[in-house]
Scaffold this active site. Structure first.
Site, PDB file in Angstrom:
ATOM      1  N   SER A  12       0.812  -1.211   0.000  1.00  0.00           N
ATOM      2  CA  SER A  12       0.000   0.000   0.000  1.00  0.00           C
ATOM      3  C   SER A  12       0.850   1.267   0.000  1.00  0.00           C
ATOM      4  CB  SER A  12      -0.966  -0.029   1.189  1.00  0.00           C
ATOM      5  OG  SER A  12      -1.879   1.029   1.128  1.00  0.00           O
ATOM      6  N   ASP A  18      -2.495   6.071  -3.591  1.00  0.00           N
ATOM      7  CA  ASP A  18      -1.419   5.444  -2.825  1.00  0.00           C
ATOM      8  C   ASP A  18      -0.818   4.324  -3.674  1.00  0.00           C
ATOM      9  OD1 ASP A  18      -3.632   3.787  -2.730  1.00  0.00           O
ATOM     10  OD2 ASP A  18      -3.256   3.102  -0.696  1.00  0.00           O
ATOM     11  N   ASP A  66      -1.376   1.104  -4.063  1.00  0.00           N
ATOM     12  CA  ASP A  66      -2.205   0.103  -4.736  1.00  0.00           C
ATOM     13  C   ASP A  66      -3.541   0.666  -5.193  1.00  0.00           C
ATOM     14  OD1 ASP A  66      -3.002   0.354  -2.061  1.00  0.00           O
ATOM     15  OD2 ASP A  66      -3.827  -1.665  -1.995  1.00  0.00           O
ATOM     16  N   ASP A 117      -6.152   1.717  -3.741  1.00  0.00           N
ATOM     17  CA  ASP A 117      -7.415   1.464  -3.043  1.00  0.00           C
ATOM     18  C   ASP A 117      -7.871   2.724  -2.314  1.00  0.00           C
ATOM     19  OD1 ASP A 117      -5.535   1.450  -0.982  1.00  0.00           O
ATOM     20  OD2 ASP A 117      -6.460  -0.227   0.085  1.00  0.00           O
TER      21      ASP A 117
END
Length: 447
Positions: free
Chosen positions: A88, A231, A233, A235
């Site tokens: 992340s 960020d 990834d 999400d």
């Protein structure tokens, strides 16, 4: 050693042997897995290791390559589970493993604990030649996800958008999907590089300084660009308004919650115990209920399923749109911020400025991990005496008042206890913070 934390497995220099063991443990109960990874330099290594463990245990594996977490979560519906290799927002030397159910929700603590027990008790030597899983590759995952998302957003305005992907997994989706949605897109840090050469993957004000400067330069001629930044990834997302301000996470969430209620007629939304009381103030006008849950996308998704609420979000920029899927999705969230702007016919900066401003204070106090629970027990009892009211103990200890609130919560990843205060006036905020710090320090010293 405990492997799973608050968001799957995440550690510095993740050992491929751990990944192999996780894969083998998964194969005990799942026979069809899909794997995605972000741009980190160790992604291929960890993917290969976890794939080896899965195959050795007889689980079929499909890899979908370098993708954001929302793509992996959406793809999981065609398999028994999804496996995302990502750390992340952490620096490039970190990597991790996050597991997703078929419905797109992340594994809950009970599921992770079950895997930990298998890993602790297994010898990992059970694979035989006649029970090896099959490996395959699917290169259509991004296309399928993008088509699905675009079918479920409705943007008629040709917005000007700067998309900052942090050289991370969002690169393979965000610039294209915003363009296909009709936006004029300028992409920043949009080539994949697991060293994160453009900026670190945490989308905060410090890391986004260059992107902010780009937006200010573009808008000096009245072009009205906004920014959407991800960020590692994708999400999560944060927006940058037309004035070049990195929007306050709480204010953006409050504004979006109001939009959801106004547009859909929703009678409830889900958020976490650390979210601003501006949400309550906004939604009270419409008679909508604010349901608070533990911090983390797992808890938010569970509450969405339980209550039937259409939207749930955290002030970290982690938003879940249940009408689309149950995986946190920073790409979809960015598109829906544009839908919100179109709905109100206003600039993002004007929408944000309408949200009430409160005094916010945050502090962290060093606390040994073995004392955290005793300290929290002390705070619960002592706070009850000081404030003459029962604390809320859903996640940490929270005291709510007419003029503000205080949340004291142990960190799940560091040896700290965190104190968060929000109040309508500065004096009350400072008083709450003084009490909070005092209780934490006394709780530590007396234990």
């Amino acid at each position: 050693m405990k492997l799973f934390g608050t968001s799957g497995i995440r550690m510095k220099n993740l050992d491929p042997l751990i990944a192999y063991k996780v894969g083998f443990a998964i194969s005990k109960n799942f026979k069809k897995a899909v794997i995605g990874r972000d741009t980190r330099t160790t992604g291929n290594l960890i993917e290969s290791a976890i794939t080896a463990g899965l195959l050795n245990g007889g689980c079929d594996v499909t890899t979908i390559g370098m993708v954001p977490t929302p793509v992996l979560g959406y793809s999981a519906r065609d398999y028994d589970l999804g496996i995302m290799i990502t750390a992340s927002h952490n620096p490039p030397e970190y990597n991790g493993i996050k597991l997703f159910n078929k419905n797109g929700t992340a594994f809950d603590p009970k599921q992770e604990e079950k895997l930990e027990k298998i890993i602790a008790n297994d010898d990992f030597n059970e694979g035989t030649w006649d029970n090896i899983g099959c490996a395959s590759e699917d290169k259509t995952a991004v296309k399928k996800y993008s088509e699905y998302i675009l079918q479920n957003v409705d943007i008629k305005t040709n917005f000007n958008v700067v998309v900052d992907c942090a050289n991370a997994a969002g690169c393979v989706v965000s610039p294209n999907i915003f363009t296909e949605a009709g936006c004029k897109v300028i992409s920043v840090n949009s080539h994949c590089d697991g060293r994160f050469v453009g900026r670190m993957p945490e989308p905060n004000e410090t890391n986004l300084k260059e992107t902010v400067d780009i937006i200010k330069g573009l808008n000096s001629n009245g072009r009205n660009y906004i920014g959407i930044a991800h960020d590692g990834d994708a999400d999560r997302m944060i927006a940058i308004d037309e004035l070049g301000r990195v929007t306050d996470f709480d204010k953006l969430l409050a504004a979006f919650c109001k939009y959801v209620v106004q547009k859909t007629g929703a009678d409830k939304i889900v958020t976490t115990v650390d979210a601003s009381m501006a949400i309550d103030e906004y939604l009270d006008e419409f008679g909508a209920k604010v349901i608070r849950t533990k911090i983390g996308d797992v808890a938010v998704a569970e509450e969405l399923e339980k209550t039937g609420a259409i939207f749930g979000g955290e002030p970290s920029g982690t938003w879940i749109h249940r009408d689309i899927h149950l995986t946190p999705d920073g790409i979809l969230s960015g598109l829906r911020v544009l839908e919100m702007m179109e709905f109100y016919g206003k600039k993002l900066c004007d929408i944000i400025d309408e949200v009430p401003s409160y005094y916010n204070m945050r502090e962290k106090i060093a606390c040994p991990d073995n004392l955290k629970q005793k300290v929290m027990d002390y705070i619960s009892k002592e706070g009850k005496k000081i404030f003459e009211k029962e604390p809320e103990t859903l996640d940490g200890v929270r005291f709510s008042f007419e003029k503000g609130w205080m949340l004291i919560r142990p960190s799940g990843t560091e040896s700290y206890v965190r104190v968060r205060v929000e109040a309508k006036d500065e004096d009350f905020a400072e008083k709450l913070m003084e009490n909070g710090i005092s209780m934490v320090k006394t709780g530590i010293s007396e234990n």
